[in-house]
Design a protein around this motif. Structure first.
Motif, PDB file in Angstrom:
ATOM      1  N   ARG A  57       0.826  -1.216   0.000  1.00 10.96           N
ATOM      2  CA  ARG A  57       0.000   0.000   0.000  1.00 10.96           C
ATOM      3  C   ARG A  57       0.857   1.262   0.000  1.00 10.96           C
ATOM      4  N   CYS A  58       0.342   2.255  -0.744  1.00  8.74           N
ATOM      5  CA  CYS A  58       0.905   3.599  -0.643  1.00  8.74           C
ATOM      6  C   CYS A  58      -0.241   4.468  -0.125  1.00  8.74           C
ATOM      7  N   SER A  59      -0.126   4.961   1.112  1.00  7.61           N
ATOM      8  CA  SER A  59      -1.292   5.597   1.730  1.00  7.61           C
ATOM      9  C   SER A  59      -1.298   7.107   1.496  1.00  7.61           C
ATOM     10  N   LEU A  60      -2.395   7.689   1.880  1.00  4.72           N
ATOM     11  CA  LEU A  60      -2.583   9.139   1.760  1.00  4.72           C
ATOM     12  C   LEU A  60      -1.583   9.908   2.629  1.00  4.72           C
ATOM     13  N   LEU A  61      -0.881   9.188   3.509  1.00  7.67           N
ATOM     14  CA  LEU A  61       0.140   9.842   4.343  1.00  7.67           C
ATOM     15  C   LEU A  61       1.409  10.165   3.552  1.00  7.67           C
ATOM     16  N   ALA A  62       1.583   9.542   2.381  1.00  5.05           N
ATOM     17  CA  ALA A  62       2.810   9.737   1.608  1.00  5.05           C
ATOM     18  C   ALA A  62       2.970  11.212   1.220  1.00  5.05           C
ATOM     19  N   PRO A  63       4.208  11.715   1.239  1.00  4.37           N
ATOM     20  CA  PRO A  63       4.440  13.153   0.950  1.00  4.37           C
ATOM     21  C   PRO A  63       3.846  13.607  -0.381  1.00  4.37           C
ATOM     22  N   ASP A  64       3.818  12.730  -1.373  1.00  6.77           N
ATOM     23  CA  ASP A  64       3.271  13.110  -2.683  1.00  6.77           C
ATOM     24  C   ASP A  64       1.823  13.610  -2.576  1.00  6.77           C
ATOM     25  N   PHE A  65       1.111  13.105  -1.584  1.00 10.02           N
ATOM     26  CA  PHE A  65      -0.317  13.416  -1.501  1.00 10.02           C
ATOM     27  C   PHE A  65      -0.624  14.491  -0.444  1.00 10.02           C
TER      28      PHE A  65
END
Ligand SMILES: [Zn+2]
Length: 429
Positions: free
Chosen positions: A113-121
């Protein structure tokens, strides 16, 4: 004079026949649809029109999503009800997307998973948070992913080449837009690894709901109390897991679907649902069965017609919309936001007593029989009940051919003034 004297028994006979006919029709209605009649009577009647825009599928996305969220927030903020409260759009939040690079490195043998916490988002998350603080957004649960990861992997590795090819292409595009997944895979709360679907393991569901709660807690400082089942497929074990992890309200289309058939279509609904009814673990349901999807041609005038209908029924108007209306090419985005602005303006000019609120707050009103937003007087409840009966699809034929529809219409009209009369007790919602 003698004619009149002779006419009296004839009139009396005709009246008796008419009364007997309506009596028989009412009896048939009660025998055939007694449960529905009782459920519609128990369903709370609101004394003010309530409008909530319910949008789903927001989550990880490019910067453009943040920009349009801020445009929507500005639009909502500019429209105020008579209490000064801005229009509200709920955001059904999807917590994560596949981390395609990590999954490729693992040969797509496991889900990462890549979550909404990732800096991109971060821009998307900031736009959501700012809108919540301004009172124009309210976040709701819409799945940690918009799919069940094990089902996605199983379909990816399935023998059926066309399915797995389409999934591979979706992943190669970054897996950002859950809207582009095949509909069966978008049903997170049932196992569509193969079709027909089968229920998920309740222990796995509980674990998934706990993980989602933890993530939402980190993202927004609290885990929302409202859940929106993906594609409206869920069952008792989903409800039990939600209730165990803080969900108190479930958004429904007025039905519960529990699975998909061999062709991937939704199975017939397992139950009918009305506002304020209870499910597992003390959760309650709200009904969202009107639509504002500008991409599909829905316009402000459609919403105005839905609002008029809901007002007469004493029900809230929950408008379903989706992220996909607002993330297309710039002209389509601008048109969708402009239509939202026109819709809210038209609704408010049509009903100056319109009330903007969140779905969580609406649920509080539905739970509280003494709420000033709920009709207590029998006349108002009866008027709304008559209209609900007339508008209930299952009753249409019986009401029409028996003549009861006209009778109910007349009765609702006579009592109608009391519905939505501005109550001195009806305070802020
Ligand atoms: Zn969705």
């Amino acid at each position: 004079m003698p004619d009149a004297v002779h006419g009296l028994p004839v009139m009396g006979f005709a009246l008796t026949v008419i009364l007997a006919w309506f009596g028989f029709a009412a009896l048939a209605l009660a025998v055939l649809h007694g449960r529905a009649l009782a459920a519609m009577w128990r369903e709370p009647v609101l004394v003010r029109p309530v409008l909530i825009v319910e949008s789903d599928d927001w989550g990880p996305g490019p910067r453009g999503d943040a920009a349009v969220l801020r445009e929507i927030a500005e639009t909502l903020s500019a429209v105020r009800d008579r209490d000064g409260r801005p229009a509200v759009m709920t955001l059904g939040v999807v917590g994560g997307i596949p981390d395609v690079d990590a999954m490729r490195a693992a040969g797509f043998a496991k889900h990462v998973r890549c979550s909404l916490l990732a800096p991109d988002f971060a821009p998307v998350l900031a736009a959501m948070g700012d809108g919540c603080r301004a009172g124009v957004f309210a976040v709701q649960r819409h799945g940690l992913e918009h799919y069940w990861p094990a089902a996605l992997l199983a379909r990816l590795h399935a023998e059926n080449g066309s399915n797995s090819e389409a999934l591979r292409r979706w992943l190669e595009d970054g897996g950002l837009r859950s809207e582009a997944l095949p509909p069966p895979l978008q049903s997170r709360w049932v196992d569509c690894a193969s079709l027909p679907s089968v229920p998920l393991d309740p222990v796995a569901v509980d674990h998934a709901v706990r993980e989602e709660s933890d993530l939402l807690q980190q993202l927004f400082g609290c885990a929302p109390e409202v859940a929106v089942p993906n594609t409206f497929v869920w069952n008792d074990s989903t409800e039990r897991a939600w209730a165990a992890h803080g969900v108190r309200t479930v958004v429904t289309p007025g039905w519960r679907y529990e699975g998909r058939d061999a062709a991937g279509r939704l199975l017939p609904p397992a139950r009918r649902i009305r506002n304020g009814e209870s499910g597992q673990g003390g959760i309650i349901y709200v009904v969202r069965d009107a639509y504002f999807e500008p991409l599909r041609g829905h316009r402000a005038e459609d919403v105005a017609a839905a609002l008029a209908r809901k007002c007469a029924e004493g029900r809230p108007l929950l408008l379903e919309t989706h992220r996909e209306n607002f993330i297309g090419p710039q002209p389509a985005r601008a048109a969708a936001v402009a239509e939202l602005r026109r819709t809210l303006g038209m609704a408010l000019s049509m009903r100056p007593d319109l009330c903007f609120t969140t779905t969580a707050e609406l649920a509080t009103i539905l739970r509280d029989p003494a709420s000033p937003l709920r009709a207590q007087r029998w006349k108002a409840r009866l008027a709304a009940w008559f209209v609900r009966l007339r508008n209930e699809p299952d009753l249409t034929r019986l009401l029409k051919y028996s003549g009861l529809a006209a009778l109910l219409g007349a009765a609702a009209y006579l009592l109608g003034d009391v519905t939505y009369r501005r109550s001195a007790r009806a305070g802020r919602c």
